[in-house]
Design an enzyme around this catalytic site. Structure first.
Site, PDB file in Angstrom:
ATOM      1  CG  PHE A 178     -23.886  11.038 -26.756  1.00  0.00           C
ATOM      2  CD1 PHE A 178     -24.069   9.988 -26.717  1.00  0.00           C
ATOM      3  CD2 PHE A 178     -25.111  11.851 -26.092  1.00  0.00           C
ATOM      4  CE1 PHE A 178     -25.396   9.440 -27.427  1.00  0.00           C
ATOM      5  CE2 PHE A 178     -26.602  10.112 -26.064  1.00  0.00           C
ATOM      6  CZ  PHE A 178     -25.998   9.518 -26.959  1.00  0.00           C
ATOM      7  CG  ASP A 215     -29.340  11.065 -20.822  1.00  0.00           C
ATOM      8  OD1 ASP A 215     -28.489  10.501 -20.816  1.00  0.00           O
ATOM      9  OD2 ASP A 215     -30.233  10.813 -19.402  1.00  0.00           O
ATOM     10  CG  ASP A 216     -30.956  12.651 -25.625  1.00  0.00           C
ATOM     11  OD1 ASP A 216     -30.511  10.440 -25.390  1.00  0.00           O
ATOM     12  OD2 ASP A 216     -32.489  11.863 -25.927  1.00  0.00           O
ATOM     13  CG  HIS A 217     -29.965  16.847 -28.946  1.00  0.00           C
ATOM     14  ND1 HIS A 217     -30.856  15.898 -28.869  1.00  0.00           N
ATOM     15  CD2 HIS A 217     -29.267  17.173 -29.839  1.00  0.00           C
ATOM     16  CE1 HIS A 217     -30.685  15.422 -29.657  1.00  0.00           C
ATOM     17  NE2 HIS A 217     -30.105  16.231 -30.686  1.00  0.00           N
ATOM     18  CD1 TRP A 218     -25.204  14.545 -22.542  1.00  0.00           C
ATOM     19  CD2 TRP A 218     -23.843  15.919 -21.458  1.00  0.00           C
ATOM     20  NE1 TRP A 218     -23.972  14.300 -22.553  1.00  0.00           N
ATOM     21  CE2 TRP A 218     -23.333  16.087 -21.517  1.00  0.00           C
ATOM     22  CE3 TRP A 218     -23.748  17.297 -20.149  1.00  0.00           C
ATOM     23  CZ2 TRP A 218     -21.595  15.259 -20.984  1.00  0.00           C
ATOM     24  CZ3 TRP A 218     -22.449  17.483 -19.681  1.00  0.00           C
ATOM     25  CH2 TRP A 218     -21.502  16.231 -20.042  1.00  0.00           C
TER      26      TRP A 218
END
Lengths: 728, 728
Positions: A222, A318-321
């Protein structure tokens, strides 16, 4: 009273080498069936060889820093807007990275700036022709000539990200000193893809005992831009924004695919970037769709390798979704076996439970087994109370679990930290028990749901079902109301304005809910200037539909009203253009209205939209604050509307919403079955196995009456945070 | 200590037949030199024959109801917008006067509706073609066909006013029963003009003893639309709006004069009408100019008759003042001898004192000698305290009188009411004494004024000098700040955006002040999208100018900033489009800044604009509220800016403004001479006769130090509301 319930399974334990006995002891006590590694922990042979599924994490875009260092033109990129400079002369010189974190960003001097960058006069909003500026790569500056004096000038420019955002955060937060900075590579290039697939294959070969491969999401983080730490550490972050997927190569592929080119300004957007809070343009949605296609296509290749190795693939949501879009139409084509969501709230439970296309859904509970929490507050250390934290989060989460099934729960972090907190160990045992009970009930059949279906109307629609910009944002009306909805026995769906344009209002929807501030994606912004939307909703309400508007519903500065549905809501807002129009007076109807029953306290929405006035003599004001109605209801033909000037997730407000849903749906005569008299408690009835579950959301004893299908009251007394099961 | 002061003159007493002794006794006690009649009182021969100037009121537009009744097509008109109707079918029928007060308005069926009216789809904002609707004069309805279903439809239509607004108000307020309704005739028609001039001539002949003819203003009332009393008594009122000057005849003259036609929508404006709060369009300003020309041209004829009768003509600057525009460039051509303003506040004193083109300025003090006040509160009756009221208003008014000269004061109403209030009689004697003292000092020479000139920048500019929409509006930033300015020893001027476009920023101005909410005429609305304005002010500040922004200064949704001068102010406002941009952190500098000196209490602006953030590392935040800066200062090149998130007229805030003016003007080293240490007191030094006047604005004793030109402190102790004179 309670049936015998499962005492094992559906639980993922974070193992820790060096604490093998503890690992296996807690795996037994908590009924774990899987053991995982975590960032900063490894599993030893003794753990791996025990009879548990092994569960390993991997993040491909930052997996091999040597490869990244030798392929710097394959690093991920994004656009930045330089800090504004006021032209004191007819020539200005702009130091592009001034104000930004130079350890995160490096100007991309490789791809022709004149082709990919833009310079803007932000006083007028107009682009400055490309022949009036040039980039000096030696100094990292752009010189602009023939500008209008005293105007504000900015440059949209491309940077490589030379420090991967999540590892940068961990590095700096944990003070990792001179440990090498991990750099994110971009899988958009064939060469990167080839490398990644071979890396993954080797990794699979090297992890024969691993059963579950858990991606720390996939490829793109994100958006998270950092600033010069001497000035401002954090500049921009958005859990749903696609800023970090951009590169000239991707933009070139896009132009070929879509037949038109994206510009830097499509992403920079006057410095506002592409925040989830803002109404997405058609072009942005198109870009997201394009990146989604790419991520699914290449992600599928990775997952196929995993499946070929007889392992299963889970994604950490989450994170690199970004680019995976679990609520996108193509998600199921990725082929993930499981999806993991870390949760604080009920809406996150519903988010995870609602995703289609995976076999297994799993929640990662808070608190993590770390010394401190997300905001730096003590957790597993002196001053922390992880047991209370666990109880508190569970009370929120459980409301969602009452309504929707989840397959697994688990923890993350350093297991050895629990040794000093025996109460926590007991609490987790209690939680796993409650989780398995609810899971078992759901497995038999779904709980009673009211004859009311609400459609949450936003500019994003189903793509942002349940979640809007990441974690809960206090004061954002739509999060507050969604957290209430997540535990109510109603059906919830998410629709966009485009859905209404294309397909009309779904036939099974009883109530439309629109909540948020003017101009945001949540309220809807300029979509409310579309007469077709107004026609569709007005007709639908006139024929019996319900409309709940919260904050600035249907708001847009357009024609002669501000709330474009003021004729349905019966109220509008004075924004300064009709100050000298006297407003209708009203008397406050008070608490005898159906939607106010059960509510013994004063309603408090936290922050209210002010300067509301009534526009219709048939508007009934139920509450006001400083001469501005805060709750108003209206009958519109066969339909009904409720206006609330704000919303805050709180027991009384949740009940107000619950009743408003019934009332606007014209279902008030059916209110009663499987509701609780005490607003601090919730219940769910599972008709297939005749189980009634009652929960206490408060950390104190509560008594409540539960009403059955015939209106008969069942008295229940509940311990603090208690769960009670009744066979019927 | 005090010089001998005049004890007679400059005072207008309301006489009352039947109370001749009282009239003459109080004329003596209060030093009256003129005696007036009032609405509802007459003067008897005994009064008229005494040695006082006689002063009679007249209002020509409602002077002869018989003439009005026999010339109903000469009644005044205006446009109304019908209440919106939602189209349930493709044909709608709209009862035009539904919701309006049918005793005030009558539909004008004489002038062709198809020519003069318009029908709008307010969902889209588009006009519905004229061939799709027709007016049925028998039912007073408009039928519209082929409308889009579920759209909102309204009609702009013309009405005659069949009850003159001010007499209607008095009639209803005082319950005058079946007394005939007075109707307003429109002097735009030659026939009306002829009648009015002959009526006036006869009246002059009939009033040989009258010295001063006081017009209850001239011809057109400020806009005041009433509603169906069963629903809403008051719909729209605006002291500065020209709604009530409209007629097809005037519009036809206008088209001939200006070369283009006004439309109904120019006046109806989507139902917002032409409120003074809104930025006036060029067309509206042109219309106002046209009506001003007409009023002056015909008004002059009336005044010439009065002068020919050896009488003087005064105007009451209220009620039917529209079209006279005392701050318009042509006002002096009217030839009025005097101007009377009723006053509650200091800004009204400055308003009256500032008008050029009359020989005499006069204030009508409050309370009026009526049983009740404007809001129905008791005054000269049980429960009232007119003495305290008089003290309180005088304390406000006196601040203005310290700075600007006024020629006369006076009272209005029923004199006999004072008999039960001997304290009031004494208080008025004290007030007349103070008034004459200040008048005498001004006559010798003007008081010391600081080397700071502030220009208040609004969309109206000098046309609305000192006054904006009539009486003080609590919470409206510009009124609050103007009331503070009215008593400060600085020069004040009023400029518009057009002034800056045409002439640049006046050379003698040191500080520009812009205060108000976005979109209003006070802040400036779309004028802030004009790059020339931004350039002019930015350059001027960079070269040493000062800028004070209050509330939402320079606000417009345009390009990448909301405050278009955010680069000068150092702050901007989050309005929801950059929610995910992290904002710069700041520390609160606190109270050591120059603008905070003398201020010992917490600053409270009442209501603040929220969600302010800083945009520049050089912005200094002096105060904040809920993480939003409320006071911020910045140096910009050679110039300076101050941002205040709101303003409320209060002693500490007045001092904050006083100091902000000096600081932004770069004059802080000159602050001191002729200032008071105690913010509840004010002083003025009249150098020509070496008099220092110190006043106490509080109704309690106060001690203060006054600093002279050399910085020497003079200690003064003041009675409650006291005035103290020192010879220097």
């Amino acid at each position: 009273m309670a049936d015998k319930i499962m005492s094992r399974g559906g639980f993922t334990l974070p193992g820790e080498a060096g604490y093998e006995d503890l690992t296996l002891e807690l795996a037994e006590k908590w009924g774990a069936d899987a053991i995982r590694d975590s960032d900063g922990t490894v599993l030893s042979e003794a753990i791996i060889s025990a009879d548990y599924d092994i569960y390993s994490t991997i993040c491909l875009v930052r997996a091999d820093n040597d490869w990244a260092k030798s392929h710097r033109d394959k690093l991920q990129q994004n656009y930045l807007m330089s800090y504004p400079v006021i032209a004191q002369q007819e020539t200005v010189e702009i130091d592009l990275l001034s104000g930004f974190f130079r350890e995160q960003f490096e100007v991309n001097a490789k791809d022709d700036p004149r082709r990919w960058w833009q310079v803007f006069d932000r006083t007028t909003g107009e682009e400055i022709p490309k022949d009036r500026w040039f980039f000096d790569s030696a100094t990292g500056t752009v010189k602009v000539k023939d500008v209008k004096k005293w105007h504000k000038i900015t440059v949209n420019f491309l940077v490589y990200r030379i420090w991967e955002a999540i590892s940068m955060y961990n590095h700096i937060t944990n003070d990792w000193g001179d440990r090498e900075h991990q750099m994110p590579v971009d899988p958009i290039y064939p060469e990167t893809q080839e490398f990644m697939l071979s890396y993954l294959q080797k990794w699979l070969d090297d992890h024969p005992k691993t059963k579950i491969v858990r991606f720390t999401s996939l490829f793109y983080n994100f958006a998270w831009f950092w600033g010069d730490p001497a000035m401002q550490r954090f500049i921009y972050s958005d859990w749903g924004s696609y800023e970090m997927t951009v590169s000239p190569y991707a933009m070139t592929l896009y132009a070929k695919s879509r037949g038109y080119e994206m510009t830097s300004e499509d992403f920079v957007n006057g410095g506002a970037y592409c925040s989830s809070h803002n109404v997405p343009s058609e072009r942005l949605l198109d870009w997201m769709d394009f990146m989604n296609e790419f991520v699914i296509q290449f992600g599928r290749k990775c997952i196929d390798l995993i499946h070929a190795a007889n392992k299963t693939a889970y994604m950490f949501y989450d994170d690199h979704w970004v680019g995976t879009e679990p609520y996108g139409k193509q998600f199921k084509e990725l082929g993930f076996d499981g999806l993991i969501k870390c949760v604080f709230n009920a809406f996150e439970v519903r988010l995870c439970a609602g995703v289609r296309g995976v076999k297994t859904t799993e929640l990662r509970l808070h608190p993590y087994l770390f010394p401190t929490g997300l905001k730096g507050e003590p957790t597993f250390m002196e001053g922390g109370d992880p047991t209370l934290d666990a109880k508190r989060f569970w009370a929120y989460i459980r409301r969602g679990l009452l309504r929707a099934p989840i397959d697994r729960i688990g923890l993350g972090g350093y297991l050895h930290l629990v040794q000093d907190f025996p109460d926590f160990v007991e609490e987790i045992e209690r939680i796993t028990g409650e989780f398995r009970t609810l899971k078992q009930f759901h497995a038999v059949g779904r709980p009673y749901t009211a004859p009311v279906k609400v459609a949450v109307l936003t500019a994003w629609g189903s793509l942002r079902s349940w979640v809007y910009v990441g974690h809960f944002i206090p004061g954002m009306e739509l999060y507050e109301v969604t957290e209430s909805l997540a535990g109510l026995p109603v059906e919830v769906t998410f629709i966009s304005f485009t859905d209404i344009m294309n397909n009309g209002i779904p036939e099974d929807v009883d109530v439309i809910l629109n909540a948020g501030k003017v101009g945001t994606a949540w309220s809807g912004g300029d979509h409310w200037k579309n007469e077709k939307i107004i026609e569709a909703i007005t007709e639908w309400v006139a024929n019996g539909g319900g409309f709940i508007g919260i904050g600035e519903p249907s708001a847009a500065q357009h024609s002669s009203q501000y709330f474009q549905l003021s004729h349905l809501l019966g109220v509008d807002r004075e924004i300064g253009v009709t100050l000298n129009k006297n407003k209708r007076t009203y008397s406050v109807f008070g608490k005898n209205h159906f939607i106010f029953k059960d509510i013994n306290e004063g309603i408090d929405f936290g922050t209210d939209i002010d300067n509301i006035f009534i526009v219709d003599k048939n508007t009934t004001v139920l509450a006001e604050k400083e001469n501005s109605p805060t709750i108003a209801v209206k009958k519109c033909g066969a339909g009904r509307s409720v206006y609330l000037s704000g919303f805050r997730f709180a027991p009384y407000n949740t009940r107000l919403l619950h009743r408003s849903l019934y009332w606007t749906a014209g279902q008030e005569q059916n209110f009663g079955p499987w509701t609780c008299s005490n607003v601090n408690t919730d219940c769910a009835y599972y008709p297939a196995n005749h189980k009634l579950v009652v929960i206490n959301n408060k950390n104190q004893m509560e008594n409540t009456k539960v009403f059955d299908a015939n209106g008969k009251a069942i008295d229940v007394s509940l311990d603090a945070n208690g769960l009670y099961i009744i066979d019927l």
